[in-house]
Design a protein around this motif. Structure first.
Motif, PDB file in Angstrom:
ATOM      1  N   ILE A 649       0.852  -1.184   0.000  1.00  0.00           N
ATOM      2  CA  ILE A 649       0.000   0.000   0.000  1.00  0.00           C
ATOM      3  C   ILE A 649       0.892   1.239   0.000  1.00  0.00           C
ATOM      4  O   ILE A 649       1.718   1.433   0.893  1.00  0.00           O
ATOM      5  CB  ILE A 649      -0.935   0.010   1.224  1.00  0.00           C
ATOM      6  CG1 ILE A 649      -1.896  -1.178   1.142  1.00  0.00           C
ATOM      7  CG2 ILE A 649      -1.722   1.309   1.294  1.00  0.00           C
ATOM      8  CD1 ILE A 649      -2.876  -1.276   2.274  1.00  0.00           C
ATOM      9  N   LEU A 650       0.716   2.050  -1.034  1.00  0.00           N
ATOM     10  CA  LEU A 650       1.430   3.315  -1.133  1.00  0.00           C
ATOM     11  C   LEU A 650       0.503   4.418  -0.645  1.00  0.00           C
ATOM     12  O   LEU A 650      -0.715   4.387  -0.909  1.00  0.00           O
ATOM     13  CB  LEU A 650       1.849   3.598  -2.585  1.00  0.00           C
ATOM     14  CG  LEU A 650       3.004   2.778  -3.149  1.00  0.00           C
ATOM     15  CD1 LEU A 650       2.533   1.394  -3.537  1.00  0.00           C
ATOM     16  CD2 LEU A 650       3.623   3.483  -4.357  1.00  0.00           C
ATOM     17  N   SER A 651       1.059   5.410   0.034  1.00  0.00           N
ATOM     18  CA  SER A 651       0.229   6.511   0.514  1.00  0.00           C
ATOM     19  C   SER A 651       1.014   7.819   0.476  1.00  0.00           C
ATOM     20  O   SER A 651       2.238   7.821   0.640  1.00  0.00           O
ATOM     21  CB  SER A 651      -0.263   6.241   1.942  1.00  0.00           C
ATOM     22  OG  SER A 651       0.802   6.275   2.863  1.00  0.00           O
ATOM     23  N   ALA A 652       0.287   8.891   0.253  1.00  0.00           N
ATOM     24  CA  ALA A 652       0.878  10.238   0.257  1.00  0.00           C
ATOM     25  C   ALA A 652      -0.247  11.243   0.434  1.00  0.00           C
ATOM     26  O   ALA A 652      -1.413  10.948   0.150  1.00  0.00           O
ATOM     27  CB  ALA A 652       1.641  10.509  -1.041  1.00  0.00           C
ATOM     28  N   VAL A 723       6.217   9.751  -0.175  1.00  0.00           N
ATOM     29  CA  VAL A 723       5.400   8.559  -0.432  1.00  0.00           C
ATOM     30  C   VAL A 723       5.846   7.439   0.495  1.00  0.00           C
ATOM     31  O   VAL A 723       7.028   7.077   0.522  1.00  0.00           O
ATOM     32  CB  VAL A 723       5.513   8.107  -1.894  1.00  0.00           C
ATOM     33  CG1 VAL A 723       4.716   6.830  -2.129  1.00  0.00           C
ATOM     34  CG2 VAL A 723       5.033   9.206  -2.830  1.00  0.00           C
ATOM     35  N   ARG A 724       4.921   6.921   1.263  1.00  0.00           N
ATOM     36  CA  ARG A 724       5.218   5.782   2.136  1.00  0.00           C
ATOM     37  C   ARG A 724       4.765   4.506   1.448  1.00  0.00           C
ATOM     38  O   ARG A 724       3.780   4.497   0.718  1.00  0.00           O
ATOM     39  CB  ARG A 724       4.480   5.908   3.467  1.00  0.00           C
ATOM     40  CG  ARG A 724       4.873   7.095   4.301  1.00  0.00           C
ATOM     41  CD  ARG A 724       4.027   7.112   5.574  1.00  0.00           C
ATOM     42  NE  ARG A 724       4.111   8.379   6.271  1.00  0.00           N
ATOM     43  CZ  ARG A 724       3.229   8.782   7.181  1.00  0.00           C
ATOM     44  NH1 ARG A 724       2.178   8.006   7.473  1.00  0.00           N
ATOM     45  NH2 ARG A 724       3.374   9.947   7.785  1.00  0.00           N
ATOM     46  N   ILE A 725       5.475   3.429   1.748  1.00  0.00           N
ATOM     47  CA  ILE A 725       5.051   2.123   1.261  1.00  0.00           C
ATOM     48  C   ILE A 725       4.972   1.163   2.441  1.00  0.00           C
ATOM     49  O   ILE A 725       5.895   1.077   3.238  1.00  0.00           O
ATOM     50  CB  ILE A 725       5.989   1.596   0.146  1.00  0.00           C
ATOM     51  CG1 ILE A 725       5.440   0.279  -0.410  1.00  0.00           C
ATOM     52  CG2 ILE A 725       7.416   1.442   0.637  1.00  0.00           C
ATOM     53  CD1 ILE A 725       6.086  -0.140  -1.718  1.00  0.00           C
ATOM     54  N   GLN A 726       3.846   0.507   2.560  1.00  0.00           N
ATOM     55  CA  GLN A 726       3.609  -0.453   3.630  1.00  0.00           C
ATOM     56  C   GLN A 726       3.480  -1.833   3.005  1.00  0.00           C
ATOM     57  O   GLN A 726       2.658  -2.043   2.106  1.00  0.00           O
ATOM     58  CB  GLN A 726       2.326  -0.100   4.377  1.00  0.00           C
ATOM     59  CG  GLN A 726       1.802  -1.171   5.315  1.00  0.00           C
ATOM     60  CD  GLN A 726       2.501  -1.163   6.663  1.00  0.00           C
ATOM     61  OE1 GLN A 726       2.911  -0.114   7.141  1.00  0.00           O
ATOM     62  NE2 GLN A 726       2.636  -2.320   7.266  1.00  0.00           N
ATOM     63  N   VAL A 727       4.308  -2.769   3.460  1.00  0.00           N
ATOM     64  CA  VAL A 727       4.248  -4.149   2.983  1.00  0.00           C
ATOM     65  C   VAL A 727       3.555  -4.987   4.052  1.00  0.00           C
ATOM     66  O   VAL A 727       3.895  -4.909   5.232  1.00  0.00           O
ATOM     67  CB  VAL A 727       5.656  -4.711   2.702  1.00  0.00           C
ATOM     68  CG1 VAL A 727       5.565  -6.171   2.260  1.00  0.00           C
ATOM     69  CG2 VAL A 727       6.360  -3.878   1.654  1.00  0.00           C
ATOM     70  N   ASP A 728       2.578  -5.759   3.630  1.00  0.00           N
ATOM     71  CA  ASP A 728       1.856  -6.626   4.554  1.00  0.00           C
ATOM     72  C   ASP A 728       1.839  -8.039   3.972  1.00  0.00           C
ATOM     73  O   ASP A 728       1.072  -8.344   3.066  1.00  0.00           O
ATOM     74  CB  ASP A 728       0.429  -6.101   4.764  1.00  0.00           C
ATOM     75  CG  ASP A 728      -0.309  -6.840   5.871  1.00  0.00           C
ATOM     76  OD1 ASP A 728       0.241  -7.828   6.391  1.00  0.00           O
ATOM     77  OD2 ASP A 728      -1.438  -6.431   6.203  1.00  0.00           O
ATOM     78  N   ILE A 729       2.737  -8.879   4.491  1.00  0.00           N
ATOM     79  CA  ILE A 729       2.739 -10.284   4.110  1.00  0.00           C
ATOM     80  C   ILE A 729       1.626 -10.986   4.882  1.00  0.00           C
ATOM     81  O   ILE A 729       1.466 -10.783   6.079  1.00  0.00           O
ATOM     82  CB  ILE A 729       4.101 -10.939   4.432  1.00  0.00           C
ATOM     83  CG1 ILE A 729       5.245 -10.145   3.784  1.00  0.00           C
ATOM     84  CG2 ILE A 729       4.118 -12.387   3.981  1.00  0.00           C
ATOM     85  CD1 ILE A 729       5.286 -10.187   2.280  1.00  0.00           C
ATOM     86  N   ASP A 730       0.846 -11.803   4.220  1.00  0.00           N
ATOM     87  CA  ASP A 730      -0.307 -12.474   4.838  1.00  0.00           C
ATOM     88  C   ASP A 730      -1.309 -11.457   5.389  1.00  0.00           C
ATOM     89  O   ASP A 730      -1.579 -11.426   6.591  1.00  0.00           O
ATOM     90  CB  ASP A 730       0.127 -13.416   5.971  1.00  0.00           C
ATOM     91  CG  ASP A 730       1.230 -14.362   5.562  1.00  0.00           C
ATOM     92  OD1 ASP A 730       1.177 -14.858   4.431  1.00  0.00           O
ATOM     93  OD2 ASP A 730       2.140 -14.614   6.379  1.00  0.00           O
ATOM     94  N   PRO A 731      -1.852 -10.583   4.548  1.00  0.00           N
ATOM     95  CA  PRO A 731      -2.768  -9.551   5.064  1.00  0.00           C
ATOM     96  C   PRO A 731      -4.055 -10.153   5.619  1.00  0.00           C
ATOM     97  O   PRO A 731      -4.555 -11.158   5.111  1.00  0.00           O
ATOM     98  CB  PRO A 731      -3.048  -8.688   3.828  1.00  0.00           C
ATOM     99  CG  PRO A 731      -2.810  -9.593   2.661  1.00  0.00           C
ATOM    100  CD  PRO A 731      -1.704 -10.511   3.079  1.00  0.00           C
ATOM    101  N   PHE A 732      -4.563  -9.527   6.664  1.00  0.00           N
ATOM    102  CA  PHE A 732      -5.849  -9.914   7.247  1.00  0.00           C
ATOM    103  C   PHE A 732      -6.914  -8.892   6.917  1.00  0.00           C
ATOM    104  O   PHE A 732      -8.067  -9.222   6.727  1.00  0.00           O
ATOM    105  CB  PHE A 732      -5.711 -10.066   8.770  1.00  0.00           C
ATOM    106  CG  PHE A 732      -5.554 -11.488   9.206  1.00  0.00           C
ATOM    107  CD1 PHE A 732      -6.417 -12.043  10.131  1.00  0.00           C
ATOM    108  CD2 PHE A 732      -4.555 -12.285   8.680  1.00  0.00           C
ATOM    109  CE1 PHE A 732      -6.275 -13.364  10.534  1.00  0.00           C
ATOM    110  CE2 PHE A 732      -4.397 -13.595   9.067  1.00  0.00           C
ATOM    111  CZ  PHE A 732      -5.264 -14.135   9.995  1.00  0.00           C
ATOM    112  N   SER A 733      -6.532  -7.636   6.891  1.00  0.00           N
ATOM    113  CA  SER A 733      -7.474  -6.579   6.556  1.00  0.00           C
ATOM    114  C   SER A 733      -7.241  -6.164   5.112  1.00  0.00           C
ATOM    115  O   SER A 733      -6.093  -6.061   4.679  1.00  0.00           O
ATOM    116  CB  SER A 733      -7.289  -5.379   7.482  1.00  0.00           C
ATOM    117  OG  SER A 733      -8.028  -4.279   7.014  1.00  0.00           O
TER     118      SER A 733
END
Length: 735
Positions: A649-652, A723-733
Motif C-alpha cells: 500500500i502506497l500513501s501520500a 510517499v510511504r510504502i507499507q508491505v503486509d505479508i499475509d494480510p488480514f485486513s
C-alpha cells in the motif's frame, strides 16, 4: 505463514579493544552500523552499548563482528557498555527473521524488542514507609496519625503516595511521623513474588486430563506446536495452566498471549487463584514504571510468567520454556501499522528458534491452524466435553423477514420475549451488536448529504452519549450539528442503522426496570473498568450486558443463560476473504457465553439470511460442514492457506504524487511464473488520515516465497520521501 529458512541470526563472539563490531540501532535502518571497541571495553554479541550517531548518543545492540568495509580513520568508538545482560541470541534471531519475512528494516523490529528505553538504565531506589519497631507507639495519636498506623498495620510498607491515599492524610503527616520516629523510610524490596507451581488446580475431567498430560509432556521436549481445540466452556485455560505449572517446575519462563489483555480481569483472577500470585502483565495500558520493571525482570530471568498482548512476543526472554497463544484465531493478533506481523505465526517461529513448545488455544481454530494440524505439522488436542452439567447452548435463528422488530426498533419480538423470561427467572442476558456508537451513518433527509470524515473514506459514527460524530479510523470528531452542513436545513439529520447506544436506548424503553450495562471499547478503557464490570455482573447487579466483540470471548458468568445477536449478518459484507470464517468464529464465541455453569443456555441469532450456509451450520452445530465449504472455496482459488498473499500500500498526502509512484512501481513489477500482481488500484479506504492510498495485491502459490520477491521489486524503484510504502505479508485486513 511459511516455515521457510530465513537468516540464522548474529553470532555471539567476544570482541577485544580495537576490534570492529556491528551495532544494530532501534531505528528504521536496514543494516547495522560499524564501530570500534573502545580501549577499556570487552564486548560480546548481544551486549547493549552506547554509541555515537551524528551528534547524538544512542543505545544499540552488538550484532556481530565488523565487515571491514569502512576505513579505519572513519570508525567511531563504542562509548560504553550498558550494565545489563546481553539481548539473548534467540531474540536477535527473531528480530532478523521477522525483518526478513515482513520486508521490514531490522532496526524497526529491534525497536519493538527495545520498546522501553528507560529500562536500559538502573532504576532509582524506591523508598517505602513502615512502622518503626525499635520503640513503642506513643500513647496518644492524632486521628490522622492513627489512620496511618492502622494502614501500616494492615499491610506492608509502601511508597508515600500510596500511604497518603490509603490513610487519607496529607504528605506532611507522613513527614512529621518520620521526624517523630513513628514511621521509618527504607529501600523497597522490589523482588518479584514467584508463582507457586505446587498449588493444586481444580480436578480435571478425563478429556482435560488427557490433553494436560500431553501438554506437560511437551515441556522440555523441544519445538512442537500443539493445538488445544475445545468448545466454549470446555476448560481450555485450566488445561494449559497445568503446562504452565510444569514449565515453572522445570525452572523456565512462560509467555501467554491474549488478544484483549487489557480486559482480561477474569483470566488474571483465575491465574492468581491457581498460582497464588498474579503474573506480570504487558500491554498498552500498563504504566511506564511497570513496563520498565517488567522489561528488566524478563531480561534478567526474574520474571516467571508474563501475560500480554501481541507486543509481548518481543520481550527479551533468556529462558523461555513455553508460549501459549489463547484465542489463536483472533484478528487482534495481527499488527497492521509499522511492522506488519501476525503474533500467532511469529510465536510459532519464536518457539522453533528457541526449540520450545507453543500451544495454540481456541474454541474455533483458524482454518490455517486446522490445515496445519491435518498435515501433521501441528498436533491436535481436542476437548470434547464441558465440565459441569450444562450442555452447549441451543442456537436458534430468528428470521427478521418474518419476525420483524417494531417500526424504528431492532429487537425482534421473540428475542424480547426471551429476554423478559430470562431476567424474570433471575438470570442474565448478553445482547451483542458489533457496532460502537449510536448509529453508523447520519444523513440529511432533505438533501441526502451524508456526514463523512474529511480525512478518510468513511462515514462518521454518531456517539449520542457524548453528542459527537467520530471517525473510527482516524479519530476525527466533531459536535453533532444543529443543521445540515450542506443545505442548512434543521431537524433533517437522521441516524441510520443501529449501534450499541441505540440498542441500549431501545432496551431501556422496552424494559424500564431492567438493570443493563453497555460494554464497548469506549466504556471499558482499561483493566480497572473491566474488573469493575466483572464484579458487578458476578454480584448480579446487572441483568443484561449490551456489548460489542469486547465481551464475546473469555468471560464466564454462571447466571448468563441468554445471548441475543442483533445483526448476525453484519460481518458477511465486504471483500474480505476471511469474512465468513471470522463471522462464524465470532458468533460461535459469543453464543458460547450462554449456559456456562449448571444452567443450560440458548442463543438467538437475528438474521435476514437464515438459509445461508454459515447460519445453518451455526444452528446445527456442524462446524465441520462449514469448515469443509470454506476450505473448498479457498482451495479453488488458491487463497490462504492454499496460496500466498501480500499487499503493498502506497500513501501520500498528494494524490498526484501517490499515483505517479504507483505507476513507477507497476512498470517494474516482477514477471514470475505462478505469481499474479493485481493493481495498482485505490484501496477500499482510498483516503485514510489525510493520505491517499493505492494498493497492489501479490498472489502466489504455496511454494512461492513472496518476501524476497517483494524486497527485490521494491529495490528497483526509488520513491519520493513523501510517499510511504507499507508491505503486509499475509494480510488480514483488505481496507
Amino acid at each position: 505463514m511459511s516455515n521457510d529458512s530465513y537468516p540464522q541470526g548474529p553470532n555471539h563472539d567476544t570482541f577485544a579493544p580495537g576490534e570492529r563490531v556491528r551495532v544494530m540501532l532501534p531505528l528504521p535502518l536496514s543494516e547495522a552500523y560499524e564501530y570500534r571497541v573502545g580501549a577499556d571495553l570487552r564486548l560480546t554479541g548481544g551486549d547493549f552499548v552506547e554509541v555515537p550517531l551524528g551528534r547524538r548518543n544512542l543505545v544499540g545492540v552488538v550484532w556481530g563482528g565488523g565487515a571491514g568495509g569502512i576505513e579505519e580513520g572513519r570508525l567511531r568508538p563504542v562509548s560504553s557498555r550498558v550494565d545489563l545482560p546481553p539481548l539473548p541470541e534467540v531474540s536477535r534471531r527473531i528480530v532478523e527473521w521477522v525483518a526478513e519475512y515482513t520486508v521490514s528494516p531490522p532496526g524497526a523490529v529491534l525497536r519493538m524488542a527495545m520498546s522501553v528505553p528507560e529500562a536500559l538504565h538502573a532504576p532509582r531506589a524506591r523508598l517505602v514507609y513502615g512502622l518503626a519497631t525499635a520503640s513503642p507507639l506513643p500513647a496518644a495519636l492524632t486521628p490522622a496519625r492513627r489512620r496511618v498506623v492502622d494502614a501500616l498495620m494492615a499491610g506492608p510498607p509502601r511508597p508515600s503516595a500510596e500511604l497518603v491515599r490509603d490513610a487519607g492524610v496529607s504528605p506532611a503527616v507522613i513527614r512529621a511521623m518520620v521526624d517523630a520516629g513513628i514511621v521509618i523510610a527504607q529501600a523497597s524490596d522490589d523482588s518479584l513474588p514467584s508463582p507457586d507451581w505446587r498449588r493444586a488446580g481444580p480436578a480435571l475431567i478425563p478429556g482435560q486430563a488427557a490433553a494436560a498430560r500431553e501438554l506437560c509432556a511437551a515441556v522440555d521436549g523441544g519445538y512442537r506446536v500443539l493445538v488445544v481445540d475445545g468448545q466454549p466452556g470446555a476448560g481450555k485455560t485450566e488445561v494449559y495452566f497445568e503446562a504452565i505449572a510444569a514449565t515453572l517446575a522445570a525452572g523456565r519462563q512462560v509467555l501467554v498471549l491474549l488478544p484483549e489483555i487489557a480486559l482480561g480481569a477474569q483470566w488474571l483472577a483465575r491465574f492468581a487463584a491457581r498460582f497464588g500470585v498474579p503474573p506480570l502483565v504487558w500491554h498498552s495500558e500498563v504504566g511506564q514504571a511497570v513496563r520498565r520493571r517488567t522489561w528488566r525482570s524478563v531480561l534478567t530471568g526474574e520474571a516467571a510468567v508474563v501475560v500480554g498482548a501481541r507486543s509481548a512476543l518481543f520481550l527479551p526472554f533468556p529462558n523461555l520454556g513455553l508460549i501459549v497463544v489463547d484465542e489463536e484465531h483472533d484478528g487482534s493478533f495481527k499488527q497492521e501499522d509499522g511492522v506488519a506481523y501476525h503474533a500467532r505465526d511469529m510465536a510459532v517461529v519464536r518457539a522453533r528458534l528457541g526449540a520450545i513448545p507453543v500451544a495454540l488455544v481456541s474454541a474455533t481454530p483458524s482454518l490455517e491452524t486446522i490445515i496445519n494440524a491435518r498435515r501433521g505439522r501441528y498436533h491436535l488436542l481436542t476437548l470434547p466435553d464441558r465440565p459441569g452439567a450444562a450442555p452447549l447452548p441451543a442456537i436458534e435463528l430468528v428470521d427478521l423477514t418474518r419476525d420483524r422488530p417494531a417500526r424504528g426498533g431492532f429487537v425482534a419480538p421473540s428475542l424480547a420475549a426471551a429476554l423478559a423470561e430470562t431476567t424474570a427467572r433471575g438470570e442474565q442476558a448478553l445482547l451483542f451488536l458489533n457496532r460502537r456508537g449510536y448509529a453508523p451513518l447520519t444523513l440529511c433527509r432533505g438533501c441526502g448529504h451524508r456526514m463523512a470524515c474529511p480525512a478518510c473514506t468513511a462515514w462518521l459514527v454518531e456517539h449520542r452519549l457524548i453528542r459527537r460524530l467520530i471517525c473510527h479510523h482516524c479519530g476525527f470528531a466533531v459536535a453533532l450539528p444543529e443543521a445540515c452542513p450542506s443545505c442548512g436545513a434543521t431537524d433533517t439529520l437522521a441516524a441510520c442503522g443501529p449501534g450499541v447506544e441505540r440498542l441500549a436506548e431501545e432496551i431501556g424503553a422496552l424494559f424500564p426496570q431492567l438493570r443493563w450495562v453497555m460494554a464497548t471499547s469506549d466504556t471499558l478503557t482499561g483493566p480497572r473498568e473491566a474488573a469493575d464490570l466483572v464484579r458487578r455482573i458476578e454480584a448480579h447487579e446487572i441483568d443484561a450486558i449490551i456489548g460489542t466483540q469486547i465481551v464475546a470471548k473469555g468471560y464466564h458468568f454462571p447466571l448468563l443463560t441468554l445471548v441475543g445477536v442483533i445483526d448476525a449478518d453484519l460481518g458477511l459484507s465486504g471483500g474480505d476473504l476471511r469474512a465468513a470464517e471470522r463471522t462464524f468464529q465470532l458468533l460461535s464465541q459469543v453464543a458460547g457465553r450462554a449456559g456456562r455453569a449448571e444452567r443450560s443456555g440458548r442463543a438467538l441469532l437475528q438474521t435476514t439470511m437464515p438459509a445461508h450456509p454459515l447460519m445453518t451450520a451455526l444452528a446445527s452445530g456442524d462446524r465441520q460442514r462449514f469448515l469443509a465449504a470454506e476450505e473448498a472455496a479457498r482451495a479453488a482459488t488458491a487463497m490462504p492457506p492454499f496460496g500466498r498473499l501480500a499487499a503493498l500500500i502506497l500513501s501520500a498526502r498528494d494524490e498526484t504524487q501517490v499515483d505517479a509512484a504507483a505507476r513507477a512501481l507497476a512498470q517494474t513489477a516482477p514477471r514470475v511464473p505462478g505469481v499474479r500482481i493485481l493493481g495498482p488500484a485505490p484501496a477500499p479506504l482510498a483516503l485514510l488520515r489525510g493520505r491517499h492510498r493505492r494498493r497492489f495485491l501479490v498472489h502466489g502459490g504455496k511454494a512461492v516465497r513472496l518476501s524476497p520477491l517483494i524486497r527485490a521489486w521494491m529495490a528497483q524503484v526509488r520513491l519520493p520521501s513523501a510517499v510511504r510504502i507499507q508491505v503486509d505479508i499475509d494480510p488480514f485486513s483488505f481496507l
